[in-house]
Design a protein around this motif. Sequence first.
Motif, PDB file in Angstrom:
ATOM      1  N   VAL B  45      -0.454 -22.079  15.485  1.00 56.05           N
ATOM      2  CA  VAL B  45      -0.169 -21.293  14.213  1.00 56.05           C
ATOM      3  C   VAL B  45      -1.095 -19.789  14.216  1.00 56.05           C
ATOM      4  CG1 VAL B  45      -0.547 -20.802  11.745  1.00 56.05           C
ATOM      5  CG2 VAL B  45       0.297 -23.081  12.681  1.00 56.05           C
ATOM      6  N   LEU B  46      -0.655 -18.746  14.072  1.00 49.52           N
ATOM      7  CA  LEU B  46      -1.234 -17.495  14.425  1.00 49.52           C
ATOM      8  C   LEU B  46      -1.685 -16.933  13.100  1.00 49.52           C
ATOM      9  CD1 LEU B  46      -1.811 -14.939  16.142  1.00 49.52           C
ATOM     10  CD2 LEU B  46       0.049 -13.844  15.215  1.00 49.52           C
ATOM     11  N   PRO B  47      -3.281 -17.065  13.011  1.00 48.02           N
ATOM     12  CA  PRO B  47      -3.865 -16.746  11.855  1.00 48.02           C
ATOM     13  C   PRO B  47      -4.152 -15.107  11.749  1.00 48.02           C
ATOM     14  CG  PRO B  47      -5.196 -17.924  13.264  1.00 48.02           C
ATOM     15  CD  PRO B  47      -4.059 -17.681  14.107  1.00 48.02           C
ATOM     16  N   VAL B  48      -3.611 -14.548  10.591  1.00 48.96           N
ATOM     17  CA  VAL B  48      -3.796 -13.267  10.343  1.00 48.96           C
ATOM     18  C   VAL B  48      -4.654 -12.746   9.173  1.00 48.96           C
ATOM     19  CG1 VAL B  48      -1.603 -12.507  11.984  1.00 48.96           C
ATOM     20  CG2 VAL B  48      -1.473 -12.677   9.410  1.00 48.96           C
ATOM     21  N   ARG B  49      -5.429 -11.914   9.539  1.00 53.23           N
ATOM     22  CA  ARG B  49      -6.206 -11.603   8.176  1.00 53.23           C
ATOM     23  C   ARG B  49      -5.414 -10.627   7.479  1.00 53.23           C
ATOM     24  NH1 ARG B  49     -11.954 -10.140   7.230  1.00 53.23           N
ATOM     25  NH2 ARG B  49     -12.004  -9.889   4.902  1.00 53.23           N
ATOM     26  N   ILE B  50      -5.340 -10.697   6.122  1.00 60.14           N
ATOM     27  CA  ILE B  50      -4.765  -9.998   5.147  1.00 60.14           C
ATOM     28  C   ILE B  50      -5.515  -8.888   4.762  1.00 60.14           C
ATOM     29  CG2 ILE B  50      -3.489  -9.668   2.799  1.00 60.14           C
ATOM     30  CD1 ILE B  50      -2.456 -12.668   3.603  1.00 60.14           C
ATOM     31  N   LEU B  51      -5.251  -7.687   4.897  1.00 58.36           N
ATOM     32  CA  LEU B  51      -6.085  -6.472   4.493  1.00 58.36           C
ATOM     33  C   LEU B  51      -5.209  -5.648   3.680  1.00 58.36           C
ATOM     34  CD1 LEU B  51      -8.111  -5.884   7.849  1.00 58.36           C
ATOM     35  CD2 LEU B  51      -9.078  -7.050   5.689  1.00 58.36           C
ATOM     36  N   GLY B  52      -6.030  -4.630   3.095  1.00 62.17           N
ATOM     37  CA  GLY B  52      -5.280  -3.708   2.335  1.00 62.17           C
ATOM     38  C   GLY B  52      -4.621  -2.507   3.167  1.00 62.17           C
ATOM     39  N   SER B  53      -4.028  -1.421   2.473  1.00 70.87           N
ATOM     40  CA  SER B  53      -3.533  -0.269   3.071  1.00 70.87           C
ATOM     41  C   SER B  53      -4.037   1.000   2.729  1.00 70.87           C
ATOM     42  CB  SER B  53      -2.008  -0.142   2.767  1.00 70.87           C
ATOM     43  OG  SER B  53      -1.678   0.019   1.530  1.00 70.87           O
ATOM     44  N   HIS B  54      -5.112   0.935   1.837  1.00 71.92           N
ATOM     45  CA  HIS B  54      -5.936   2.125   1.455  1.00 71.92           C
ATOM     46  C   HIS B  54      -4.898   3.281   0.872  1.00 71.92           C
ATOM     47  CE1 HIS B  54      -9.470   0.889   2.904  1.00 71.92           C
ATOM     48  NE2 HIS B  54      -8.702   0.289   3.839  1.00 71.92           N
ATOM     49  N   GLU B  55      -3.876   2.627   0.104  1.00 75.27           N
ATOM     50  CA  GLU B  55      -2.898   3.802  -0.540  1.00 75.27           C
ATOM     51  C   GLU B  55      -3.203   3.100  -2.064  1.00 75.27           C
ATOM     52  OE1 GLU B  55       1.136   3.328   1.993  1.00 75.27           O
ATOM     53  OE2 GLU B  55       0.403   1.663   1.615  1.00 75.27           O
ATOM     54  N   PRO B  56      -2.839   4.236  -3.053  1.00 73.45           N
ATOM     55  CA  PRO B  56      -2.848   4.041  -4.525  1.00 73.45           C
ATOM     56  C   PRO B  56      -1.681   3.231  -4.701  1.00 73.45           C
ATOM     57  CG  PRO B  56      -3.306   6.391  -3.917  1.00 73.45           C
ATOM     58  CD  PRO B  56      -3.118   5.698  -2.586  1.00 73.45           C
ATOM     59  N   GLN B  57      -1.933   2.104  -5.553  1.00 68.21           N
ATOM     60  CA  GLN B  57      -0.645   1.301  -5.990  1.00 68.21           C
ATOM     61  C   GLN B  57      -0.696   1.158  -7.489  1.00 68.21           C
ATOM     62  OE1 GLN B  57      -1.193  -1.920  -6.993  1.00 68.21           O
ATOM     63  NE2 GLN B  57      -3.200  -2.070  -6.708  1.00 68.21           N
ATOM     64  N   ASP B  58       0.640   0.626  -7.977  1.00 65.50           N
ATOM     65  CA  ASP B  58       0.605   0.284  -9.367  1.00 65.50           C
ATOM     66  C   ASP B  58       1.277  -0.761  -9.529  1.00 65.50           C
ATOM     67  OD1 ASP B  58       3.313   1.067  -8.626  1.00 65.50           O
ATOM     68  OD2 ASP B  58       3.525   2.579 -10.017  1.00 65.50           O
ATOM     69  N   VAL B  59       1.044  -2.198  -8.752  1.00 59.75           N
ATOM     70  CA  VAL B  59       1.946  -3.173  -8.818  1.00 59.75           C
ATOM     71  C   VAL B  59       1.018  -4.569  -9.179  1.00 59.75           C
ATOM     72  CG1 VAL B  59       3.906  -2.461  -7.326  1.00 59.75           C
ATOM     73  CG2 VAL B  59       1.833  -3.744  -6.505  1.00 59.75           C
ATOM     74  N   THR B  60      -0.244  -4.194  -8.982  1.00 54.19           N
ATOM     75  CA  THR B  60      -1.273  -5.258  -9.177  1.00 54.19           C
ATOM     76  C   THR B  60      -1.829  -5.529 -10.680  1.00 54.19           C
ATOM     77  OG1 THR B  60      -3.037  -4.078  -8.499  1.00 54.19           O
ATOM     78  CG2 THR B  60      -1.911  -5.460  -6.984  1.00 54.19           C
ATOM     79  N   GLU B  61      -1.698  -4.421 -11.586  1.00 54.34           N
ATOM     80  CA  GLU B  61      -2.511  -4.254 -12.841  1.00 54.34           C
ATOM     81  C   GLU B  61      -1.862  -5.345 -13.589  1.00 54.34           C
ATOM     82  OE1 GLU B  61      -4.443  -2.120 -13.021  1.00 54.34           O
ATOM     83  OE2 GLU B  61      -5.082  -2.482 -14.772  1.00 54.34           O
TER      84      GLU B  61
END
Lengths: 446, 374
Positions: B45-61
């Motif tokens: 299995v390939l483990p990959v770190r989930i990181l952000g994208s440094h973009e303003p966003q409006d979906v997590t509120e």
Amino acid sequence: MEDLYPTEKLKCWNESKDLRMKYYQDYAEAHDNGGLRWAGGAWTFDAIPAGLGDDVYPITSEPYGATLAFDKELSLKCLEATEVKGYPRDLCSYMRNYWGSIITDTFAFGYDAEGNFQPRFLDGVEPLGFPKPDFIWQDHICCSHAKWYQVVSELEGGIPAYSVDNAVGPSHEINDRKIKFVVEQLKEGIEFLVKTTGRDYDDELLYKAIRNHFVSTSKWAEICELNKNIPAPLDEKSIYSLYVFGTLQKAGAQVANFYENVLLPEVQDRVRRGIAAVPTEKFRVMSDTQPPWSFLSIFRYLEEYGCVSVGSLYTFGLLGQWEDKPDGTWGPKTIPDTNFSSRDEALYEYVKYELHKPEWQHFYSCHQKSDMMIRIAREWQLSGVMLHYNRGCEGLSIGIAENRLALIDAGFPVMAFEGNNADEREFDQARTKAKIDAFMETLGAK
Amino acid sequence: MIEKFKDWEQNRHEYAKEWKERTGGKVMGCFCTYVPEEVLYAAGVLPVRILGSHEPQDVTEPHIFGMFCPFCRDCLAQGLKGRYDYLNGIMIAQSCLHIRQTFWSWQKHVEGLEYSKFFIMPHKVQSKDAPEFLRGEIEEFVAEVEEWTGKKITDEALDNAIAVYNKNRELMRKLYDLRKDPNPPISGEEVMEISMAMEMVDKAEHNAALEELLEWLPSRTDKPSGTRLMIVGSEDDDITFLNMVETSGGLFVVDDHCTGSRYFWNQVEPAEDRLMAIAQRYIDRPPCPTKDWEERKRLPHIVGLAKDWDVAGAIIMQQKFCDPHELDFVAVKKALEDAGVPTLFLEFDVTVPIGQFKIRVEAFLEMIGDEDLF
């Protein structure tokens, strides 16, 4: 608004106030009689230090933080003193109040001119300096727990400290290996206590304290269960003054006795006689997380609409222990057999019991918390839910947005209001009341 | 030479999709560096770190209360926007409260996952009982991964995974050692690209690229220069910030981040009991603040890095609302300053105010450089 039910004040109210005052007095005066003082969190395994003797007195961090928050003038001084030291104001507000009490060397209690031990905010009371604990006995499941006391120790110039990692997994995954990890830490903790205090350790005192713990936490749940009745015999504003004993010293004989022999019979009697906490009760809601302690008046404001907050997962499950009953309902956890034959056995039963604490479960899954909240909403027959998006406590606010979505999906109207349990600068009372107005209108109250 | 790593970092999703296509393996998104990746690697299995994208966003509120760190919300946004739609599973190791909310919301609202795991990493790594406890957690995890993948995780596979990961750690330490040189052959920004790529690609491929890089670096002619700095603090993958500092006269030569040195600093010491060896490695690694108690072991480690890498100053970066680091930075700042290392404290959000930070960084560099302004 017309009364629908009879009501009366709690008979044990003054006794409960005396009990709470004695707790802080015992801590403050412990050294006068050769006793010991220790500090730790409301969730710490407080039956363990009890084995050091009957003259060993705790001060638990969160209730003391709330006590400071209620003293608005001192609280502001404490919060600002902590900020001057460089700590951010978005950290746990109980913790910042507590640190500020040390930094300013001001205890929330003192003596009046007649020598009576009183809250500092009363006229004529000279506050004590913060009584330095002899040792720290803490648990750790929230990011702030053990770290809180790292700073306390530093501020006090070094205090021997021991913290127990109790974050071993959710209740449905508890197994022998996980229990033993905590038990082993407790056994090492006893060695730490003996070495630190120079006292012998009495297992019989430990066994008694564990029994007290079982009684306090189970009987508290039984008391809360009685609020399933309509009308509710207790309202949440009063519950805040009563649940606190479990956060102060759940393994204390005085707490077990108060819950089992004083409060429980009185609440049972209220149910039998149909005594309501709020005589106009038409709507029933619950809250979540600690309330904004400086603004408990919002709960009285609800009553103007005939609405009673009957409790919350927070007040029911912060210390209360619950289990599934044969009829499928949620009820008080059965008290285990306490004829312990060894320290190992006692510690094992203690840990096994404690790891099922409802308010520890959301540290592993907010979805599990949602399920418990929905269960309360159904079994306590609620009209809606008020969620305190609490900036002052990350540990109890984690997952709260998902809890909101789940409650709505389950068909319960939800009103979210933002605030802070112990930093009054982050609570907007007028706005919250306006939200309550709108929420009550949604529920059908005029 | 650096381009390869930069390409991996910037095209992380394309890499993972191509890897899946090429190997037929599963990809696991990881939210914390305490995940015992060796187990996953051993299972193919390939483990990959989930990181952000440094973009303003409006979906997590609706999903995460705004008092929690911007990083956890940025990461969740990636899932909700479908950017990690190739993941077969997600996993978190118990660390801070903030990022676990990302895991929970992802678990519930992002479709297509076969497996999700909340791994109980003990908090009290200083307990003598922690290695044994963690070994047990890893053993249970091995059984779950075997069931999920349908593959037996053999001793040989574990040995290979440990060897590949240890090689990666050894090569990264060599890379960091080169930065001790008075004229380091590589910039902090470049190292961040390499570190981030390390958490996203097959370690064997990363090792091959690192070996080439390490061979080439001593002969590099366009070496960066600047005032030697350290960066310490919360999760940090803000390349824009590092670029700004390094084009303003600074040069990062070492760090204490989970996207940097904390991820790879120590090795698994091979032993017959492989799971215990892996457990001991994660217990002994430079700790995250959530696990640094009762004793503050981070402080001597950080001061040691500052001394060994001969830094002139340290930037303490703090993800807004990141409680664990907020509980540490006052002590970190004091320890560094007591050791004669000046510090600059900056609070980060999803996007950083580069203009304002540039003024503060330039002032800091002037201060520690003791420059005659007039």
